[in-house]
Design an enzyme around this catalytic site. Structure first.
Site, PDB file in Angstrom:
ATOM      1  N   ARG A  89       0.857  -1.187   0.000  1.00  0.00           N
ATOM      2  CA  ARG A  89       0.000   0.000   0.000  1.00  0.00           C
ATOM      3  C   ARG A  89       0.894   1.238   0.000  1.00  0.00           C
ATOM      4  O   ARG A  89       1.617   1.492   0.954  1.00  0.00           O
ATOM      5  CB  ARG A  89      -0.912  -0.019   1.238  1.00  0.00           C
ATOM      6  CG  ARG A  89      -1.798   1.202   1.370  1.00  0.00           C
ATOM      7  CD  ARG A  89      -2.728   1.059   2.587  1.00  0.00           C
ATOM      8  NE  ARG A  89      -3.530   2.265   2.753  1.00  0.00           N
ATOM      9  CZ  ARG A  89      -3.312   3.203   3.679  1.00  0.00           C
ATOM     10  NH1 ARG A  89      -2.320   3.056   4.542  1.00  0.00           N
ATOM     11  NH2 ARG A  89      -4.087   4.262   3.754  1.00  0.00           N
ATOM     12  N   HIS A 133      -2.632  10.981   0.622  1.00  0.00           N
ATOM     13  CA  HIS A 133      -2.063  10.794   1.954  1.00  0.00           C
ATOM     14  C   HIS A 133      -1.445  12.124   2.377  1.00  0.00           C
ATOM     15  O   HIS A 133      -0.244  12.218   2.619  1.00  0.00           O
ATOM     16  CB  HIS A 133      -1.044   9.662   1.957  1.00  0.00           C
ATOM     17  CG  HIS A 133      -0.802   9.068   3.312  1.00  0.00           C
ATOM     18  ND1 HIS A 133      -0.850   7.714   3.571  1.00  0.00           N
ATOM     19  CD2 HIS A 133      -0.518   9.652   4.497  1.00  0.00           C
ATOM     20  CE1 HIS A 133      -0.593   7.484   4.849  1.00  0.00           C
ATOM     21  NE2 HIS A 133      -0.385   8.662   5.433  1.00  0.00           N
ATOM     22  N   GLU A 178      -7.029   8.647   6.198  1.00  0.00           N
ATOM     23  CA  GLU A 178      -7.253   9.370   7.444  1.00  0.00           C
ATOM     24  C   GLU A 178      -7.688  10.826   7.220  1.00  0.00           C
ATOM     25  O   GLU A 178      -6.988  11.771   7.601  1.00  0.00           O
ATOM     26  CB  GLU A 178      -6.000   9.319   8.314  1.00  0.00           C
ATOM     27  CG  GLU A 178      -5.611   7.909   8.726  1.00  0.00           C
ATOM     28  CD  GLU A 178      -4.449   7.863   9.708  1.00  0.00           C
ATOM     29  OE1 GLU A 178      -3.857   8.931  10.003  1.00  0.00           O
ATOM     30  OE2 GLU A 178      -4.123   6.774  10.192  1.00  0.00           O
ATOM     31  N   ASN A 307      -7.343   2.076  10.080  1.00  0.00           N
ATOM     32  CA  ASN A 307      -6.034   2.315  10.683  1.00  0.00           C
ATOM     33  C   ASN A 307      -6.201   2.384  12.191  1.00  0.00           C
ATOM     34  O   ASN A 307      -7.087   3.105  12.688  1.00  0.00           O
ATOM     35  CB  ASN A 307      -5.426   3.625  10.186  1.00  0.00           C
ATOM     36  CG  ASN A 307      -4.991   3.569   8.734  1.00  0.00           C
ATOM     37  OD1 ASN A 307      -5.137   2.543   8.073  1.00  0.00           O
ATOM     38  ND2 ASN A 307      -4.464   4.665   8.234  1.00  0.00           N
ATOM     39  N   TYR A 309      -3.896   2.356  16.066  1.00  0.00           N
ATOM     40  CA  TYR A 309      -2.655   2.308  16.829  1.00  0.00           C
ATOM     41  C   TYR A 309      -2.897   2.178  18.330  1.00  0.00           C
ATOM     42  O   TYR A 309      -2.180   1.458  19.012  1.00  0.00           O
ATOM     43  CB  TYR A 309      -1.807   3.553  16.544  1.00  0.00           C
ATOM     44  CG  TYR A 309      -1.303   3.601  15.128  1.00  0.00           C
ATOM     45  CD1 TYR A 309      -0.114   2.980  14.775  1.00  0.00           C
ATOM     46  CD2 TYR A 309      -2.021   4.250  14.134  1.00  0.00           C
ATOM     47  CE1 TYR A 309       0.354   2.998  13.468  1.00  0.00           C
ATOM     48  CE2 TYR A 309      -1.567   4.270  12.823  1.00  0.00           C
ATOM     49  CZ  TYR A 309      -0.380   3.643  12.498  1.00  0.00           C
ATOM     50  OH  TYR A 309       0.069   3.654  11.203  1.00  0.00           O
ATOM     51  N   GLU A 384      -3.409   0.112   8.311  1.00  0.00           N
ATOM     52  CA  GLU A 384      -2.211   0.526   9.044  1.00  0.00           C
ATOM     53  C   GLU A 384      -2.327   0.004  10.468  1.00  0.00           C
ATOM     54  O   GLU A 384      -3.368   0.132  11.112  1.00  0.00           O
ATOM     55  CB  GLU A 384      -2.060   2.052   9.120  1.00  0.00           C
ATOM     56  CG  GLU A 384      -1.593   2.735   7.861  1.00  0.00           C
ATOM     57  CD  GLU A 384      -1.372   4.231   8.082  1.00  0.00           C
ATOM     58  OE1 GLU A 384      -1.075   4.647   9.234  1.00  0.00           O
ATOM     59  OE2 GLU A 384      -1.515   4.977   7.103  1.00  0.00           O
TER      60      GLU A 384
END
Length: 483
Positions: A89, A133, A178, A307, A309, A384
């Site tokens: 990606r 992005h 995002e 995504n 985290y 991600e």
């Protein structure tokens, strides 16, 4: 080509085996790795301008050279082949393929991505292209940026150019990466480019990103072959209230509104949530939303990119006190949370990464189950997931990163548990292939499976690269501690 095991998903003493066809990949972004910012006709993006503004990026770092991927792309594709991943990606740099954000495409810019895609395909790796992005051409920002409606139409024009040039090679596309960061960090708190700090503009930007997404999906659908997959990637926040109080629950609702539902509402339901409009009515009357806009934003998707985290922990601020903000999104006197000025953010308990983010895989599991409940039947990809740690090369030139392996093990276990619970997760992309320019943190944070020695640009696979390569090749996450 997906790397997978022939056995059904199951947790065994030998490890957790993912379903056949599960796609293992890795990911990067153009400005973070390419460098060559003034080569072959590329014009400045908002990140070129922002990073060159004193005080905006740690140590005054810029992406001018980054990891020099623009010249080392063959070496980097070879690294991916060594990892055994089935997909890569990457993002297309808007100002590289359409200088200034208007008009004709740059064939030299497009040729770079044609060569990259061809090399990936030759190695059996699927190219997965993200159109945006965060590198808005500076010329479009000078004209008003994402708060201006015209930017959505310029984005659709750019999407058409990219689809026409790369659609014969790229069969999986992502419109936006995002958009929350683009809107609320870029125009709200100012910790991302272009560094503006106006909450009303941030909400306008969010809407025009939603609109631009829908317009771009139409262009991709009309210009690529049948079977091409189209998606969007959202950094969905798993927002948890600190206590069971009604006040904390309402704080979580408000943050969830401007973190998640301001995008999933239009994109996946065709309307903005009423509570989000009410919570932000003191900032804007939302008159920039025109008839038909949310219907355009609700373009059919083949999957949703997620995504993740770290989870988000909030509470209502103490009466009479100021709300503290440990939200993990950078220090600023301005908030990226419109309508959430009286919400306090807290660091969840437990270990943290070098970013100061809590390591809590249960947040990913809970988030995936929530998305399944809210949008049944929508396939998902983890586009991600990864962690920054203070990596270094030892005297033997090796980089050992057991904390990253533990992080990946925990989060892949969470994904596997979600699949067992019925969530349709079809792939996982490790962030990131290599250390790179980490936005406002410059080169001080290392997310890569591959270590980059920045003075020489030498690439050194870390221990986690070998661990992930085994996972990608076998489709099985081994028990923690097993090499």
């Amino acid at each position: 080509m997906a790397s997978s095991s022939p056995d059904p998903a199951s947790a065994t003493e030998a490890g957790r085996t993912f379903p056949p066809g599960f796609l293992w990949g890795t990911a990067t972004a153009a400005y973070q790795i390419e460098g060559a910012v003034d080569v072959d006709g590329r014009t400045p993006s908002i990140w070129d301008t922002y990073s060159r503004t004193p005080g905006k990026v740690r140590n005054g770092d810029t992406g001018d050279i980054a990891t020099d991927h623009y010249h080392r792309w063959r070496e980097d594709v070879a690294l991916m082949a060594d990892l055994g991943v089935g997909a890569y990606r990457f993002s297309v740099s808007w100002p590289r393929v359409q200088p200034g954000g208007r008009g004709a495409a740059s064939q030299k810019g497009l040729d770079f991505y044609r060569r990259l895609a061809d090399e990936l395909l030759e190695k059996g790796i699927q190219p997965v292209a993200t159109l945006y992005h965060w590198d808005l051409p500076q010329d479009l920002e000078d004209a008003g940026g994402w708060p201006e409606r015209d930017t959505a139409y310029r984005f659709a024009e750019y999407a058409a150019l990219a689809a026409d040039a790369l659609g014969d090679r790229v069969r999986t596309w992502t419109t936006l990466n995002e958009p929350w960061c683009s809107a609320f960090l870029g125009y709200g708190s100012g910790v991302h480019a272009p560094g503006r700090t106006n909450q009303a503009d941030a909400l306008r930007a969010a809407h025009h990103l939603n609109l631009g997404h829908g317009l771009a999906v139409r262009e991709l659908r009309s210009r690529t072959a049948a079977g091409t997959q189209v998606s969007v990637t959202l950094n969905l926040h798993h927002v948890r209230p600190m206590t069971d109080s009604a006040e904390d629950a309402d704080a979580a609702r408000r943050i969830d509104g401007v973190a998640n539902r301001v995008f999933t509402g239009p994109m996946l339901r065709g309307a903005y949530p009423e509570d989000v409009l009410k919570d932000t009515a003191h900032l804007t009357d939302w008159s920039f939303v025109r008839d038909g806009d949310t219907g355009t934003a609700q373009a059919p998707l083949d999957f949703l990119g997620v995504n993740f985290y770290t989870p988000t922990l909030v509470s209502a601020a103490e009466p009479g006190g100021s709300a503290h903000r440990s939200d993990g999104h950078g220090a600023s006197a301005f908030s990226p949370w419109p309508g959430g000025d009286d919400v306090a953010f807290h660091l969840p308990p437990g270990p943290t990464t070098a970013m100061g983010w809590a390591v809590d895989p249960s947040g990913l599991y809970d988030l995936l189950l929530r998305v399944k409940a809210d949008f049944p039947g929508l396939p998902l990809m983890i586009t991600e997931n990864g962690a920054a740690f203070d990596d270094y090369a030892n005297p033997e030139g090796e980089v050992h990163d057991p904390d990253r392996i533990a992080y990946l093990h925990g989060h892949l276990t969470a994904v596997h548990r979600a699949i067992e619970a019925g969530v349709d997760v079809r792939g996982y992309f490790l962030w990131s292939l290599m250390d790179n320019f980490e936005w406002g943190y410059g080169y001080s944070k290392r997310f890569g499976a591959v270590y980059v020695d920045y003075p020489t640009h030498r690439r050194i696979p870390k221990s986690s690269a070998g661990w992930y390569a085994k996972v990608a090749r076998t489709g099985t996450v081994p028990p923690l501690g097993e090499s």
